[in-house]
Write a protein that holds these residues in place. Structure first.
Motif, short mmCIF file in Angstrom:
data_model
loop_
_atom_site.label_atom_id
_atom_site.label_comp_id
_atom_site.label_asym_id
_atom_site.label_seq_id
_atom_site.Cartn_x
_atom_site.Cartn_y
_atom_site.Cartn_z
N TYR A 1 0.82 -1.16 0.11
CA TYR A 1 -0.19 -0.10 -0.09
C TYR A 1 0.84 1.25 0.12
O TYR A 1 1.68 1.34 0.79
N PHE A 2 0.41 1.92 -1.02
CA PHE A 2 1.23 3.43 -1.09
C PHE A 2 0.51 4.51 -0.64
O PHE A 2 -0.70 4.62 -1.43
N LYS A 3 0.92 5.19 0.44
CA LYS A 3 0.22 6.37 0.60
C LYS A 3 0.67 7.51 -0.14
O LYS A 3 1.63 8.05 0.03
N ASP A 4 -0.51 8.00 -0.83
CA ASP A 4 -0.36 9.39 -1.82
C ASP A 4 -0.55 10.56 -0.96
O ASP A 4 -1.57 11.03 -0.72
N THR A 5 0.73 11.13 -0.41
CA THR A 5 0.54 12.15 0.52
C THR A 5 1.23 13.43 -0.11
O THR A 5 2.11 13.18 -0.88
N LYS A 6 1.03 14.51 0.38
CA LYS A 6 1.55 15.86 -0.09
C LYS A 6 2.92 15.85 0.63
O LYS A 6 2.82 15.73 2.01
N ILE A 7 4.03 16.34 0.11
CA ILE A 7 5.08 16.63 0.64
C ILE A 7 5.85 17.99 0.25
O ILE A 7 5.37 18.53 -0.89
N SER A 8 6.53 18.47 1.06
CA SER A 8 7.16 19.71 0.79
C SER A 8 8.38 19.57 0.05
O SER A 8 9.46 19.05 0.70
N THR A 9 8.73 20.01 -0.92
CA THR A 9 9.88 19.70 -2.05
C THR A 9 11.01 20.42 -1.20
O THR A 9 12.23 20.02 -1.32
N GLY A 10 10.58 21.61 -0.60
CA GLY A 10 12.01 22.54 0.35
C GLY A 10 12.28 21.58 1.30
O GLY A 10 13.48 21.68 1.67
N SER A 11 11.33 20.89 2.07
CA SER A 11 12.02 20.10 3.15
C SER A 11 12.36 18.51 2.98
O SER A 11 12.87 17.85 3.96
N ALA A 12 11.71 18.11 1.97
CA ALA A 12 12.12 16.88 1.60
C ALA A 12 13.51 16.36 1.39
O ALA A 12 14.42 17.06 0.90
N GLU A 13 13.91 15.36 2.18
CA GLU A 13 15.36 14.71 1.76
C GLU A 13 15.27 13.91 0.68
O GLU A 13 14.59 12.98 0.27
N ALA B 1 17.69 11.78 -0.08
CA ALA B 1 17.87 10.16 0.14
C ALA B 1 16.64 9.59 0.18
O ALA B 1 16.42 8.32 -0.36
N ASP B 2 15.50 10.20 0.75
CA ASP B 2 14.35 9.43 1.14
C ASP B 2 13.49 9.45 -0.23
O ASP B 2 13.05 8.35 -0.42
N LEU B 3 13.36 10.52 -0.93
CA LEU B 3 12.60 10.59 -2.21
C LEU B 3 13.46 9.49 -3.28
O LEU B 3 12.71 8.78 -3.70
N THR B 4 14.69 9.40 -3.31
CA THR B 4 15.33 8.74 -4.04
C THR B 4 15.25 6.91 -3.69
O THR B 4 14.87 6.16 -4.42
N SER B 5 15.13 6.81 -2.37
CA SER B 5 14.73 5.41 -1.88
C SER B 5 13.34 5.04 -2.53
O SER B 5 13.02 4.02 -2.89
N LEU B 6 12.34 6.15 -2.58
CA LEU B 6 10.78 5.93 -3.04
C LEU B 6 10.85 5.54 -4.17
O LEU B 6 10.38 4.51 -4.60
N TRP B 7 11.59 6.34 -5.19
CA TRP B 7 11.74 6.11 -6.32
C TRP B 7 12.17 4.77 -6.72
O TRP B 7 11.77 4.35 -7.89
N ALA B 8 13.19 4.41 -6.17
CA ALA B 8 13.77 3.19 -6.54
C ALA B 8 12.84 2.08 -6.31
O ALA B 8 12.91 1.00 -6.93
N PHE B 9 12.44 1.84 -4.82
CA PHE B 9 11.60 0.97 -4.87
C PHE B 9 10.30 0.92 -5.82
O PHE B 9 9.77 -0.41 -6.11
N GLN B 10 9.85 1.95 -6.23
CA GLN B 10 8.59 1.92 -7.23
C GLN B 10 9.05 1.30 -8.27
O GLN B 10 8.40 0.60 -9.04
N ASP B 11 10.39 1.63 -8.85
CA ASP B 11 10.90 1.20 -9.92
C ASP B 11 11.14 -0.52 -9.90
O ASP B 11 10.47 -1.07 -10.83
N LYS B 12 11.40 -0.90 -8.91
CA LYS B 12 11.69 -2.37 -8.46
C LYS B 12 10.21 -3.03 -8.62
O LYS B 12 10.30 -4.05 -9.07
N LEU B 13 9.11 -2.39 -8.10
CA LEU B 13 7.83 -3.00 -8.22
C LEU B 13 7.31 -3.32 -9.48
O LEU B 13 6.69 -4.12 -9.89
#
Length: 246
Positions: A141-153, A155-167
Protein backbone atom coordinates in the motif's frame (compact mmCIF):
# COMPACT_ATOMS: atom_id res chain seq x y z
CA UNK A 1 -0.44 -2.90 24.96
CA UNK A 2 0.65 -6.21 26.37
CA UNK A 3 2.95 -7.94 23.93
CA UNK A 4 4.48 -11.39 23.69
CA UNK A 5 8.14 -11.50 22.70
CA UNK A 6 9.35 -14.49 20.74
CA UNK A 7 12.90 -14.29 19.55
CA UNK A 8 12.81 -10.50 19.78
CA UNK A 9 9.65 -10.03 17.73
CA UNK A 10 6.50 -8.54 19.14
CA UNK A 11 3.48 -10.69 18.39
CA UNK A 12 0.48 -8.45 18.90
CA UNK A 13 -2.50 -10.76 19.31
CA UNK A 14 -4.82 -7.91 18.52
CA UNK A 15 -8.28 -7.80 19.99
CA UNK A 16 -10.70 -5.31 21.50
CA UNK A 17 -11.95 -5.47 25.07
CA UNK A 18 -15.57 -4.51 25.55
CA UNK A 19 -15.79 -0.76 26.12
CA UNK A 20 -12.40 0.00 24.55
CA UNK A 21 -11.37 1.11 21.07
CA UNK A 22 -7.66 0.35 20.91
CA UNK A 23 -5.78 -2.86 20.14
CA UNK A 24 -4.75 -5.13 23.02
CA UNK A 25 -2.57 -8.19 23.17
CA UNK A 26 -5.04 -11.03 23.45
CA UNK A 27 -8.66 -10.98 22.38
CA UNK A 28 -10.87 -12.03 25.28
CA UNK A 29 -12.95 -14.39 23.19
CA UNK A 30 -9.85 -15.94 21.66
CA UNK A 31 -8.37 -16.44 25.12
CA UNK A 32 -11.55 -18.18 26.24
CA UNK A 33 -11.65 -20.40 23.16
CA UNK A 34 -9.84 -23.68 22.73
CA UNK A 35 -6.70 -22.57 20.87
CA UNK A 36 -6.40 -25.98 19.23
CA UNK A 37 -9.69 -25.37 17.44
CA UNK A 38 -8.62 -22.02 15.99
CA UNK A 39 -7.25 -21.67 12.48
CA UNK A 40 -4.44 -19.14 12.99
CA UNK A 41 -3.10 -17.01 10.15
CA UNK A 42 0.11 -15.04 10.65
CA UNK A 43 0.20 -11.53 9.22
CA UNK A 44 3.46 -9.55 9.10
CA UNK A 45 3.07 -5.78 8.90
CA UNK A 46 6.05 -3.81 7.54
CA UNK A 47 6.31 -0.06 7.18
CA UNK A 48 8.53 2.93 7.80
CA UNK A 49 8.36 4.91 11.04
CA UNK A 50 6.56 7.83 9.37
CA UNK A 51 3.35 5.79 9.16
CA UNK A 52 2.91 5.17 12.88
CA UNK A 53 -0.74 6.27 12.92
CA UNK A 54 -1.55 4.09 9.90
CA UNK A 55 -0.01 1.06 11.60
CA UNK A 56 -2.00 1.70 14.77
CA UNK A 57 -5.23 1.97 12.80
CA UNK A 58 -4.33 -1.19 10.90
CA UNK A 59 -3.93 -3.02 14.23
CA UNK A 60 -7.39 -1.84 15.25
CA UNK A 61 -8.78 -3.22 11.98
CA UNK A 62 -7.25 -6.63 12.66
CA UNK A 63 -8.47 -6.42 16.24
CA UNK A 64 -12.05 -5.94 15.10
CA UNK A 65 -11.74 -8.62 12.44
CA UNK A 66 -10.62 -11.05 15.11
CA UNK A 67 -13.68 -10.06 17.11
CA UNK A 68 -15.85 -11.05 14.14
CA UNK A 69 -13.94 -14.17 13.16
CA UNK A 70 -12.84 -15.85 16.37
CA UNK A 71 -16.34 -17.22 16.88
CA UNK A 72 -16.00 -18.81 13.44
CA UNK A 73 -12.74 -20.51 14.40
CA UNK A 74 -10.28 -18.07 12.77
CA UNK A 75 -7.70 -15.81 14.43
CA UNK A 76 -5.12 -13.50 12.85
CA UNK A 77 -1.75 -13.25 14.58
CA UNK A 78 -0.46 -9.77 13.79
CA UNK A 79 3.34 -9.44 13.85
CA UNK A 80 4.74 -5.91 14.00
CA UNK A 81 8.26 -4.59 14.21
CA UNK A 82 8.22 -1.45 16.38
CA UNK A 83 9.16 -2.94 19.73
CA UNK A 84 12.18 -5.18 20.17
CA UNK A 85 14.60 -6.30 22.82
CA UNK A 86 17.36 -3.79 23.51
CA UNK A 87 19.82 -6.63 23.98
CA UNK A 88 19.57 -7.52 20.32
CA UNK A 89 21.42 -5.62 17.62
CA UNK A 90 19.45 -4.27 14.66
CA UNK A 91 21.22 -6.68 12.30
CA UNK A 92 20.43 -9.69 14.47
CA UNK A 93 16.84 -8.53 14.87
CA UNK A 94 16.37 -8.18 11.12
CA UNK A 95 17.33 -11.83 10.75
CA UNK A 96 14.50 -12.67 13.15
CA UNK A 97 12.09 -10.50 11.17
CA UNK A 98 13.05 -12.23 7.94
CA UNK A 99 12.51 -15.62 9.56
CA UNK A 100 9.05 -14.56 10.73
CA UNK A 101 8.20 -13.28 7.24
CA UNK A 102 9.08 -16.64 5.70
CA UNK A 103 6.71 -18.33 8.14
CA UNK A 104 3.78 -15.93 7.74
CA UNK A 105 0.65 -16.37 5.65
CA UNK A 106 0.09 -12.70 4.81
CA UNK A 107 2.54 -9.85 4.31
CA UNK A 108 1.40 -6.23 4.27
CA UNK A 109 3.72 -3.32 3.51
CA UNK A 110 2.88 0.36 3.94
CA UNK A 111 5.06 3.12 2.50
CA UNK A 112 4.76 6.80 1.66
CA UNK A 113 7.68 9.22 1.15
CA UNK A 114 10.53 6.78 1.73
CA UNK A 115 11.43 3.10 1.84
CA UNK A 116 14.14 2.27 4.32
CA UNK A 117 16.81 -0.36 3.83
CA UNK A 118 15.22 -2.84 6.22
CA UNK A 119 11.68 -2.32 4.94
CA UNK A 120 12.89 -3.00 1.41
CA UNK A 121 14.68 -6.12 2.64
CA UNK A 122 11.48 -7.33 4.27
CA UNK A 123 9.62 -6.99 0.99
CA UNK A 124 12.36 -8.84 -0.88
CA UNK A 125 12.21 -11.63 1.70
CA UNK A 126 8.45 -11.94 1.36
CA UNK A 127 8.56 -11.83 -2.44
CA UNK A 128 11.31 -14.43 -2.61
CA UNK A 129 9.37 -16.71 -0.25
CA UNK A 130 6.25 -16.29 -2.36
CA UNK A 131 8.10 -17.26 -5.51
CA UNK A 132 9.40 -20.40 -3.80
CA UNK A 133 6.27 -21.52 -1.92
CA UNK A 134 3.35 -19.38 -3.22
CA UNK A 135 3.02 -17.77 0.20
CA UNK A 136 2.75 -15.36 1.87
CA UNK A 137 0.09 -13.38 0.07
CA UNK A 138 1.64 -9.94 -0.46
CA UNK A 139 -0.20 -6.63 -0.22
CA UNK A 140 1.64 -3.32 -0.74
CA UNK A 141 0.00 0.00 0.00
CA UNK A 142 1.40 3.35 -1.13
CA UNK A 143 0.10 6.38 0.76
CA UNK A 144 -0.23 9.19 -1.74
CA UNK A 145 0.54 12.15 0.47
CA UNK A 146 1.55 15.76 -0.05
CA UNK A 147 5.18 16.61 0.64
CA UNK A 148 7.14 19.83 0.77
CA UNK A 149 9.86 19.82 -1.86
CA UNK A 150 11.76 22.37 0.19
CA UNK A 151 12.04 20.13 3.25
CA UNK A 152 12.07 16.72 1.56
CA UNK A 153 15.23 14.67 1.93
CA UNK A 154 16.83 13.69 -1.35
CA UNK A 155 17.81 10.28 0.03
CA UNK A 156 14.24 9.56 1.13
CA UNK A 157 12.73 10.40 -2.24
CA UNK A 158 15.44 8.45 -4.04
CA UNK A 159 14.67 5.37 -1.94
CA UNK A 160 10.97 5.77 -2.76
CA UNK A 161 11.54 6.08 -6.50
CA UNK A 162 13.97 3.17 -6.52
CA UNK A 163 11.46 0.94 -4.75
CA UNK A 164 8.64 1.95 -7.08
CA UNK A 165 10.86 1.12 -10.07
CA UNK A 166 11.64 -2.25 -8.52
CA UNK A 167 7.94 -3.06 -8.09
CA UNK A 168 7.31 -2.23 -11.74
CA UNK A 169 10.12 -4.55 -12.81
CA UNK A 170 8.56 -7.33 -10.75
CA UNK A 171 5.11 -6.65 -12.19
CA UNK A 172 3.79 -5.88 -8.71
CA UNK A 173 1.69 -2.72 -8.44
CA UNK A 174 0.86 -1.24 -5.03
CA UNK A 175 -2.58 -0.08 -4.02
CA UNK A 176 -2.74 3.68 -3.54
CA UNK A 177 -4.59 5.17 -0.59
CA UNK A 178 -5.01 8.71 0.69
CA UNK A 179 -6.09 8.12 4.30
CA UNK A 180 -6.30 5.34 6.88
CA UNK A 181 -10.02 4.82 6.34
CA UNK A 182 -9.37 3.96 2.69
CA UNK A 183 -6.56 1.59 3.76
CA UNK A 184 -8.75 -0.19 6.29
CA UNK A 185 -11.70 -0.43 3.92
CA UNK A 186 -9.62 -1.95 1.13
CA UNK A 187 -7.76 -4.49 3.25
CA UNK A 188 -10.91 -5.54 5.07
CA UNK A 189 -12.39 -6.39 1.67
CA UNK A 190 -9.24 -8.35 0.78
CA UNK A 191 -9.62 -10.45 3.93
CA UNK A 192 -13.23 -11.18 3.02
CA UNK A 193 -12.15 -12.21 -0.49
CA UNK A 194 -9.55 -14.56 0.98
CA UNK A 195 -12.30 -16.16 3.05
CA UNK A 196 -14.58 -16.45 0.03
CA UNK A 197 -11.74 -18.01 -1.98
CA UNK A 198 -11.08 -20.68 0.67
CA UNK A 199 -7.70 -19.42 1.91
CA UNK A 200 -9.40 -18.75 5.23
CA UNK A 201 -11.85 -21.46 6.26
CA UNK A 202 -14.55 -20.80 8.81
CA UNK A 203 -15.76 -23.36 11.29
CA UNK A 204 -19.20 -24.78 10.27
CA UNK A 205 -22.09 -23.38 12.26
CA UNK A 206 -23.35 -25.83 14.91
CA UNK A 207 -26.90 -27.17 14.47
CA UNK A 208 -29.58 -25.23 16.30
CA UNK A 209 -30.77 -26.92 19.50
CA UNK A 210 -34.26 -28.39 19.38
CA UNK A 211 -34.36 -28.57 15.59
CA UNK A 212 -36.02 -31.29 13.58
CA UNK A 213 -34.45 -34.70 13.63
CA UNK A 214 -33.83 -36.30 10.23
CA UNK A 215 -34.22 -40.06 9.96
CA UNK A 216 -32.82 -41.83 6.90
CA UNK A 217 -34.73 -44.96 5.99
CA UNK A 218 -33.13 -47.78 3.98
CA UNK A 219 -35.86 -50.45 4.02
CA UNK A 220 -39.48 -50.30 5.09
CA UNK A 221 -42.78 -51.46 3.66
CA UNK A 222 -44.39 -48.21 4.75
CA UNK A 223 -41.84 -45.88 3.20
CA UNK A 224 -39.88 -45.45 0.02
CA UNK A 225 -36.24 -46.53 0.38
CA UNK A 226 -33.82 -43.63 0.44
CA UNK A 227 -36.38 -41.02 1.52
CA UNK A 228 -35.98 -38.90 4.64
CA UNK A 229 -38.55 -38.01 7.26
CA UNK A 230 -38.34 -34.85 9.34
CA UNK A 231 -39.85 -35.48 12.72
CA UNK A 232 -40.23 -33.46 15.86
CA UNK A 233 -41.35 -36.45 17.96
CA UNK A 234 -41.34 -40.25 17.97
CA UNK A 235 -42.04 -42.05 14.70
CA UNK A 236 -42.64 -45.80 14.36
CA UNK A 237 -41.68 -47.35 11.04
CA UNK A 238 -42.22 -50.81 9.58
CA UNK A 239 -44.70 -53.59 10.32
CA UNK A 240 -46.03 -52.29 13.61
CA UNK A 241 -49.46 -53.82 14.38
CA UNK A 242 -50.97 -50.38 14.96
CA UNK A 243 -49.38 -48.80 11.91
CA UNK A 244 -48.07 -45.26 12.11
CA UNK A 245 -49.58 -42.56 14.25
CA UNK A 246 -52.43 -44.79 15.53
Amino acid sequence: MLDVFRGGIRHAHAGVWPGTTGPIAIDRRAAMSDASNLQRKKLFLASSSELKEDREQFEILISRKNGDWVGKGVFIDLIVWEDFLDAMSRTRLQDEYNKAIRECDLFVMLFATKVGRYTAEEFETAFGQFQATRKPHIFTYFKDTKISTGSAERADLTSLWAFQDKLKELGHFPTRYENVDALKFHFNRQLDKLATGGFIEFRPDPPEPGGDRTISVSHSKNTVAGNTINAGGDVILGDHPRGIGK
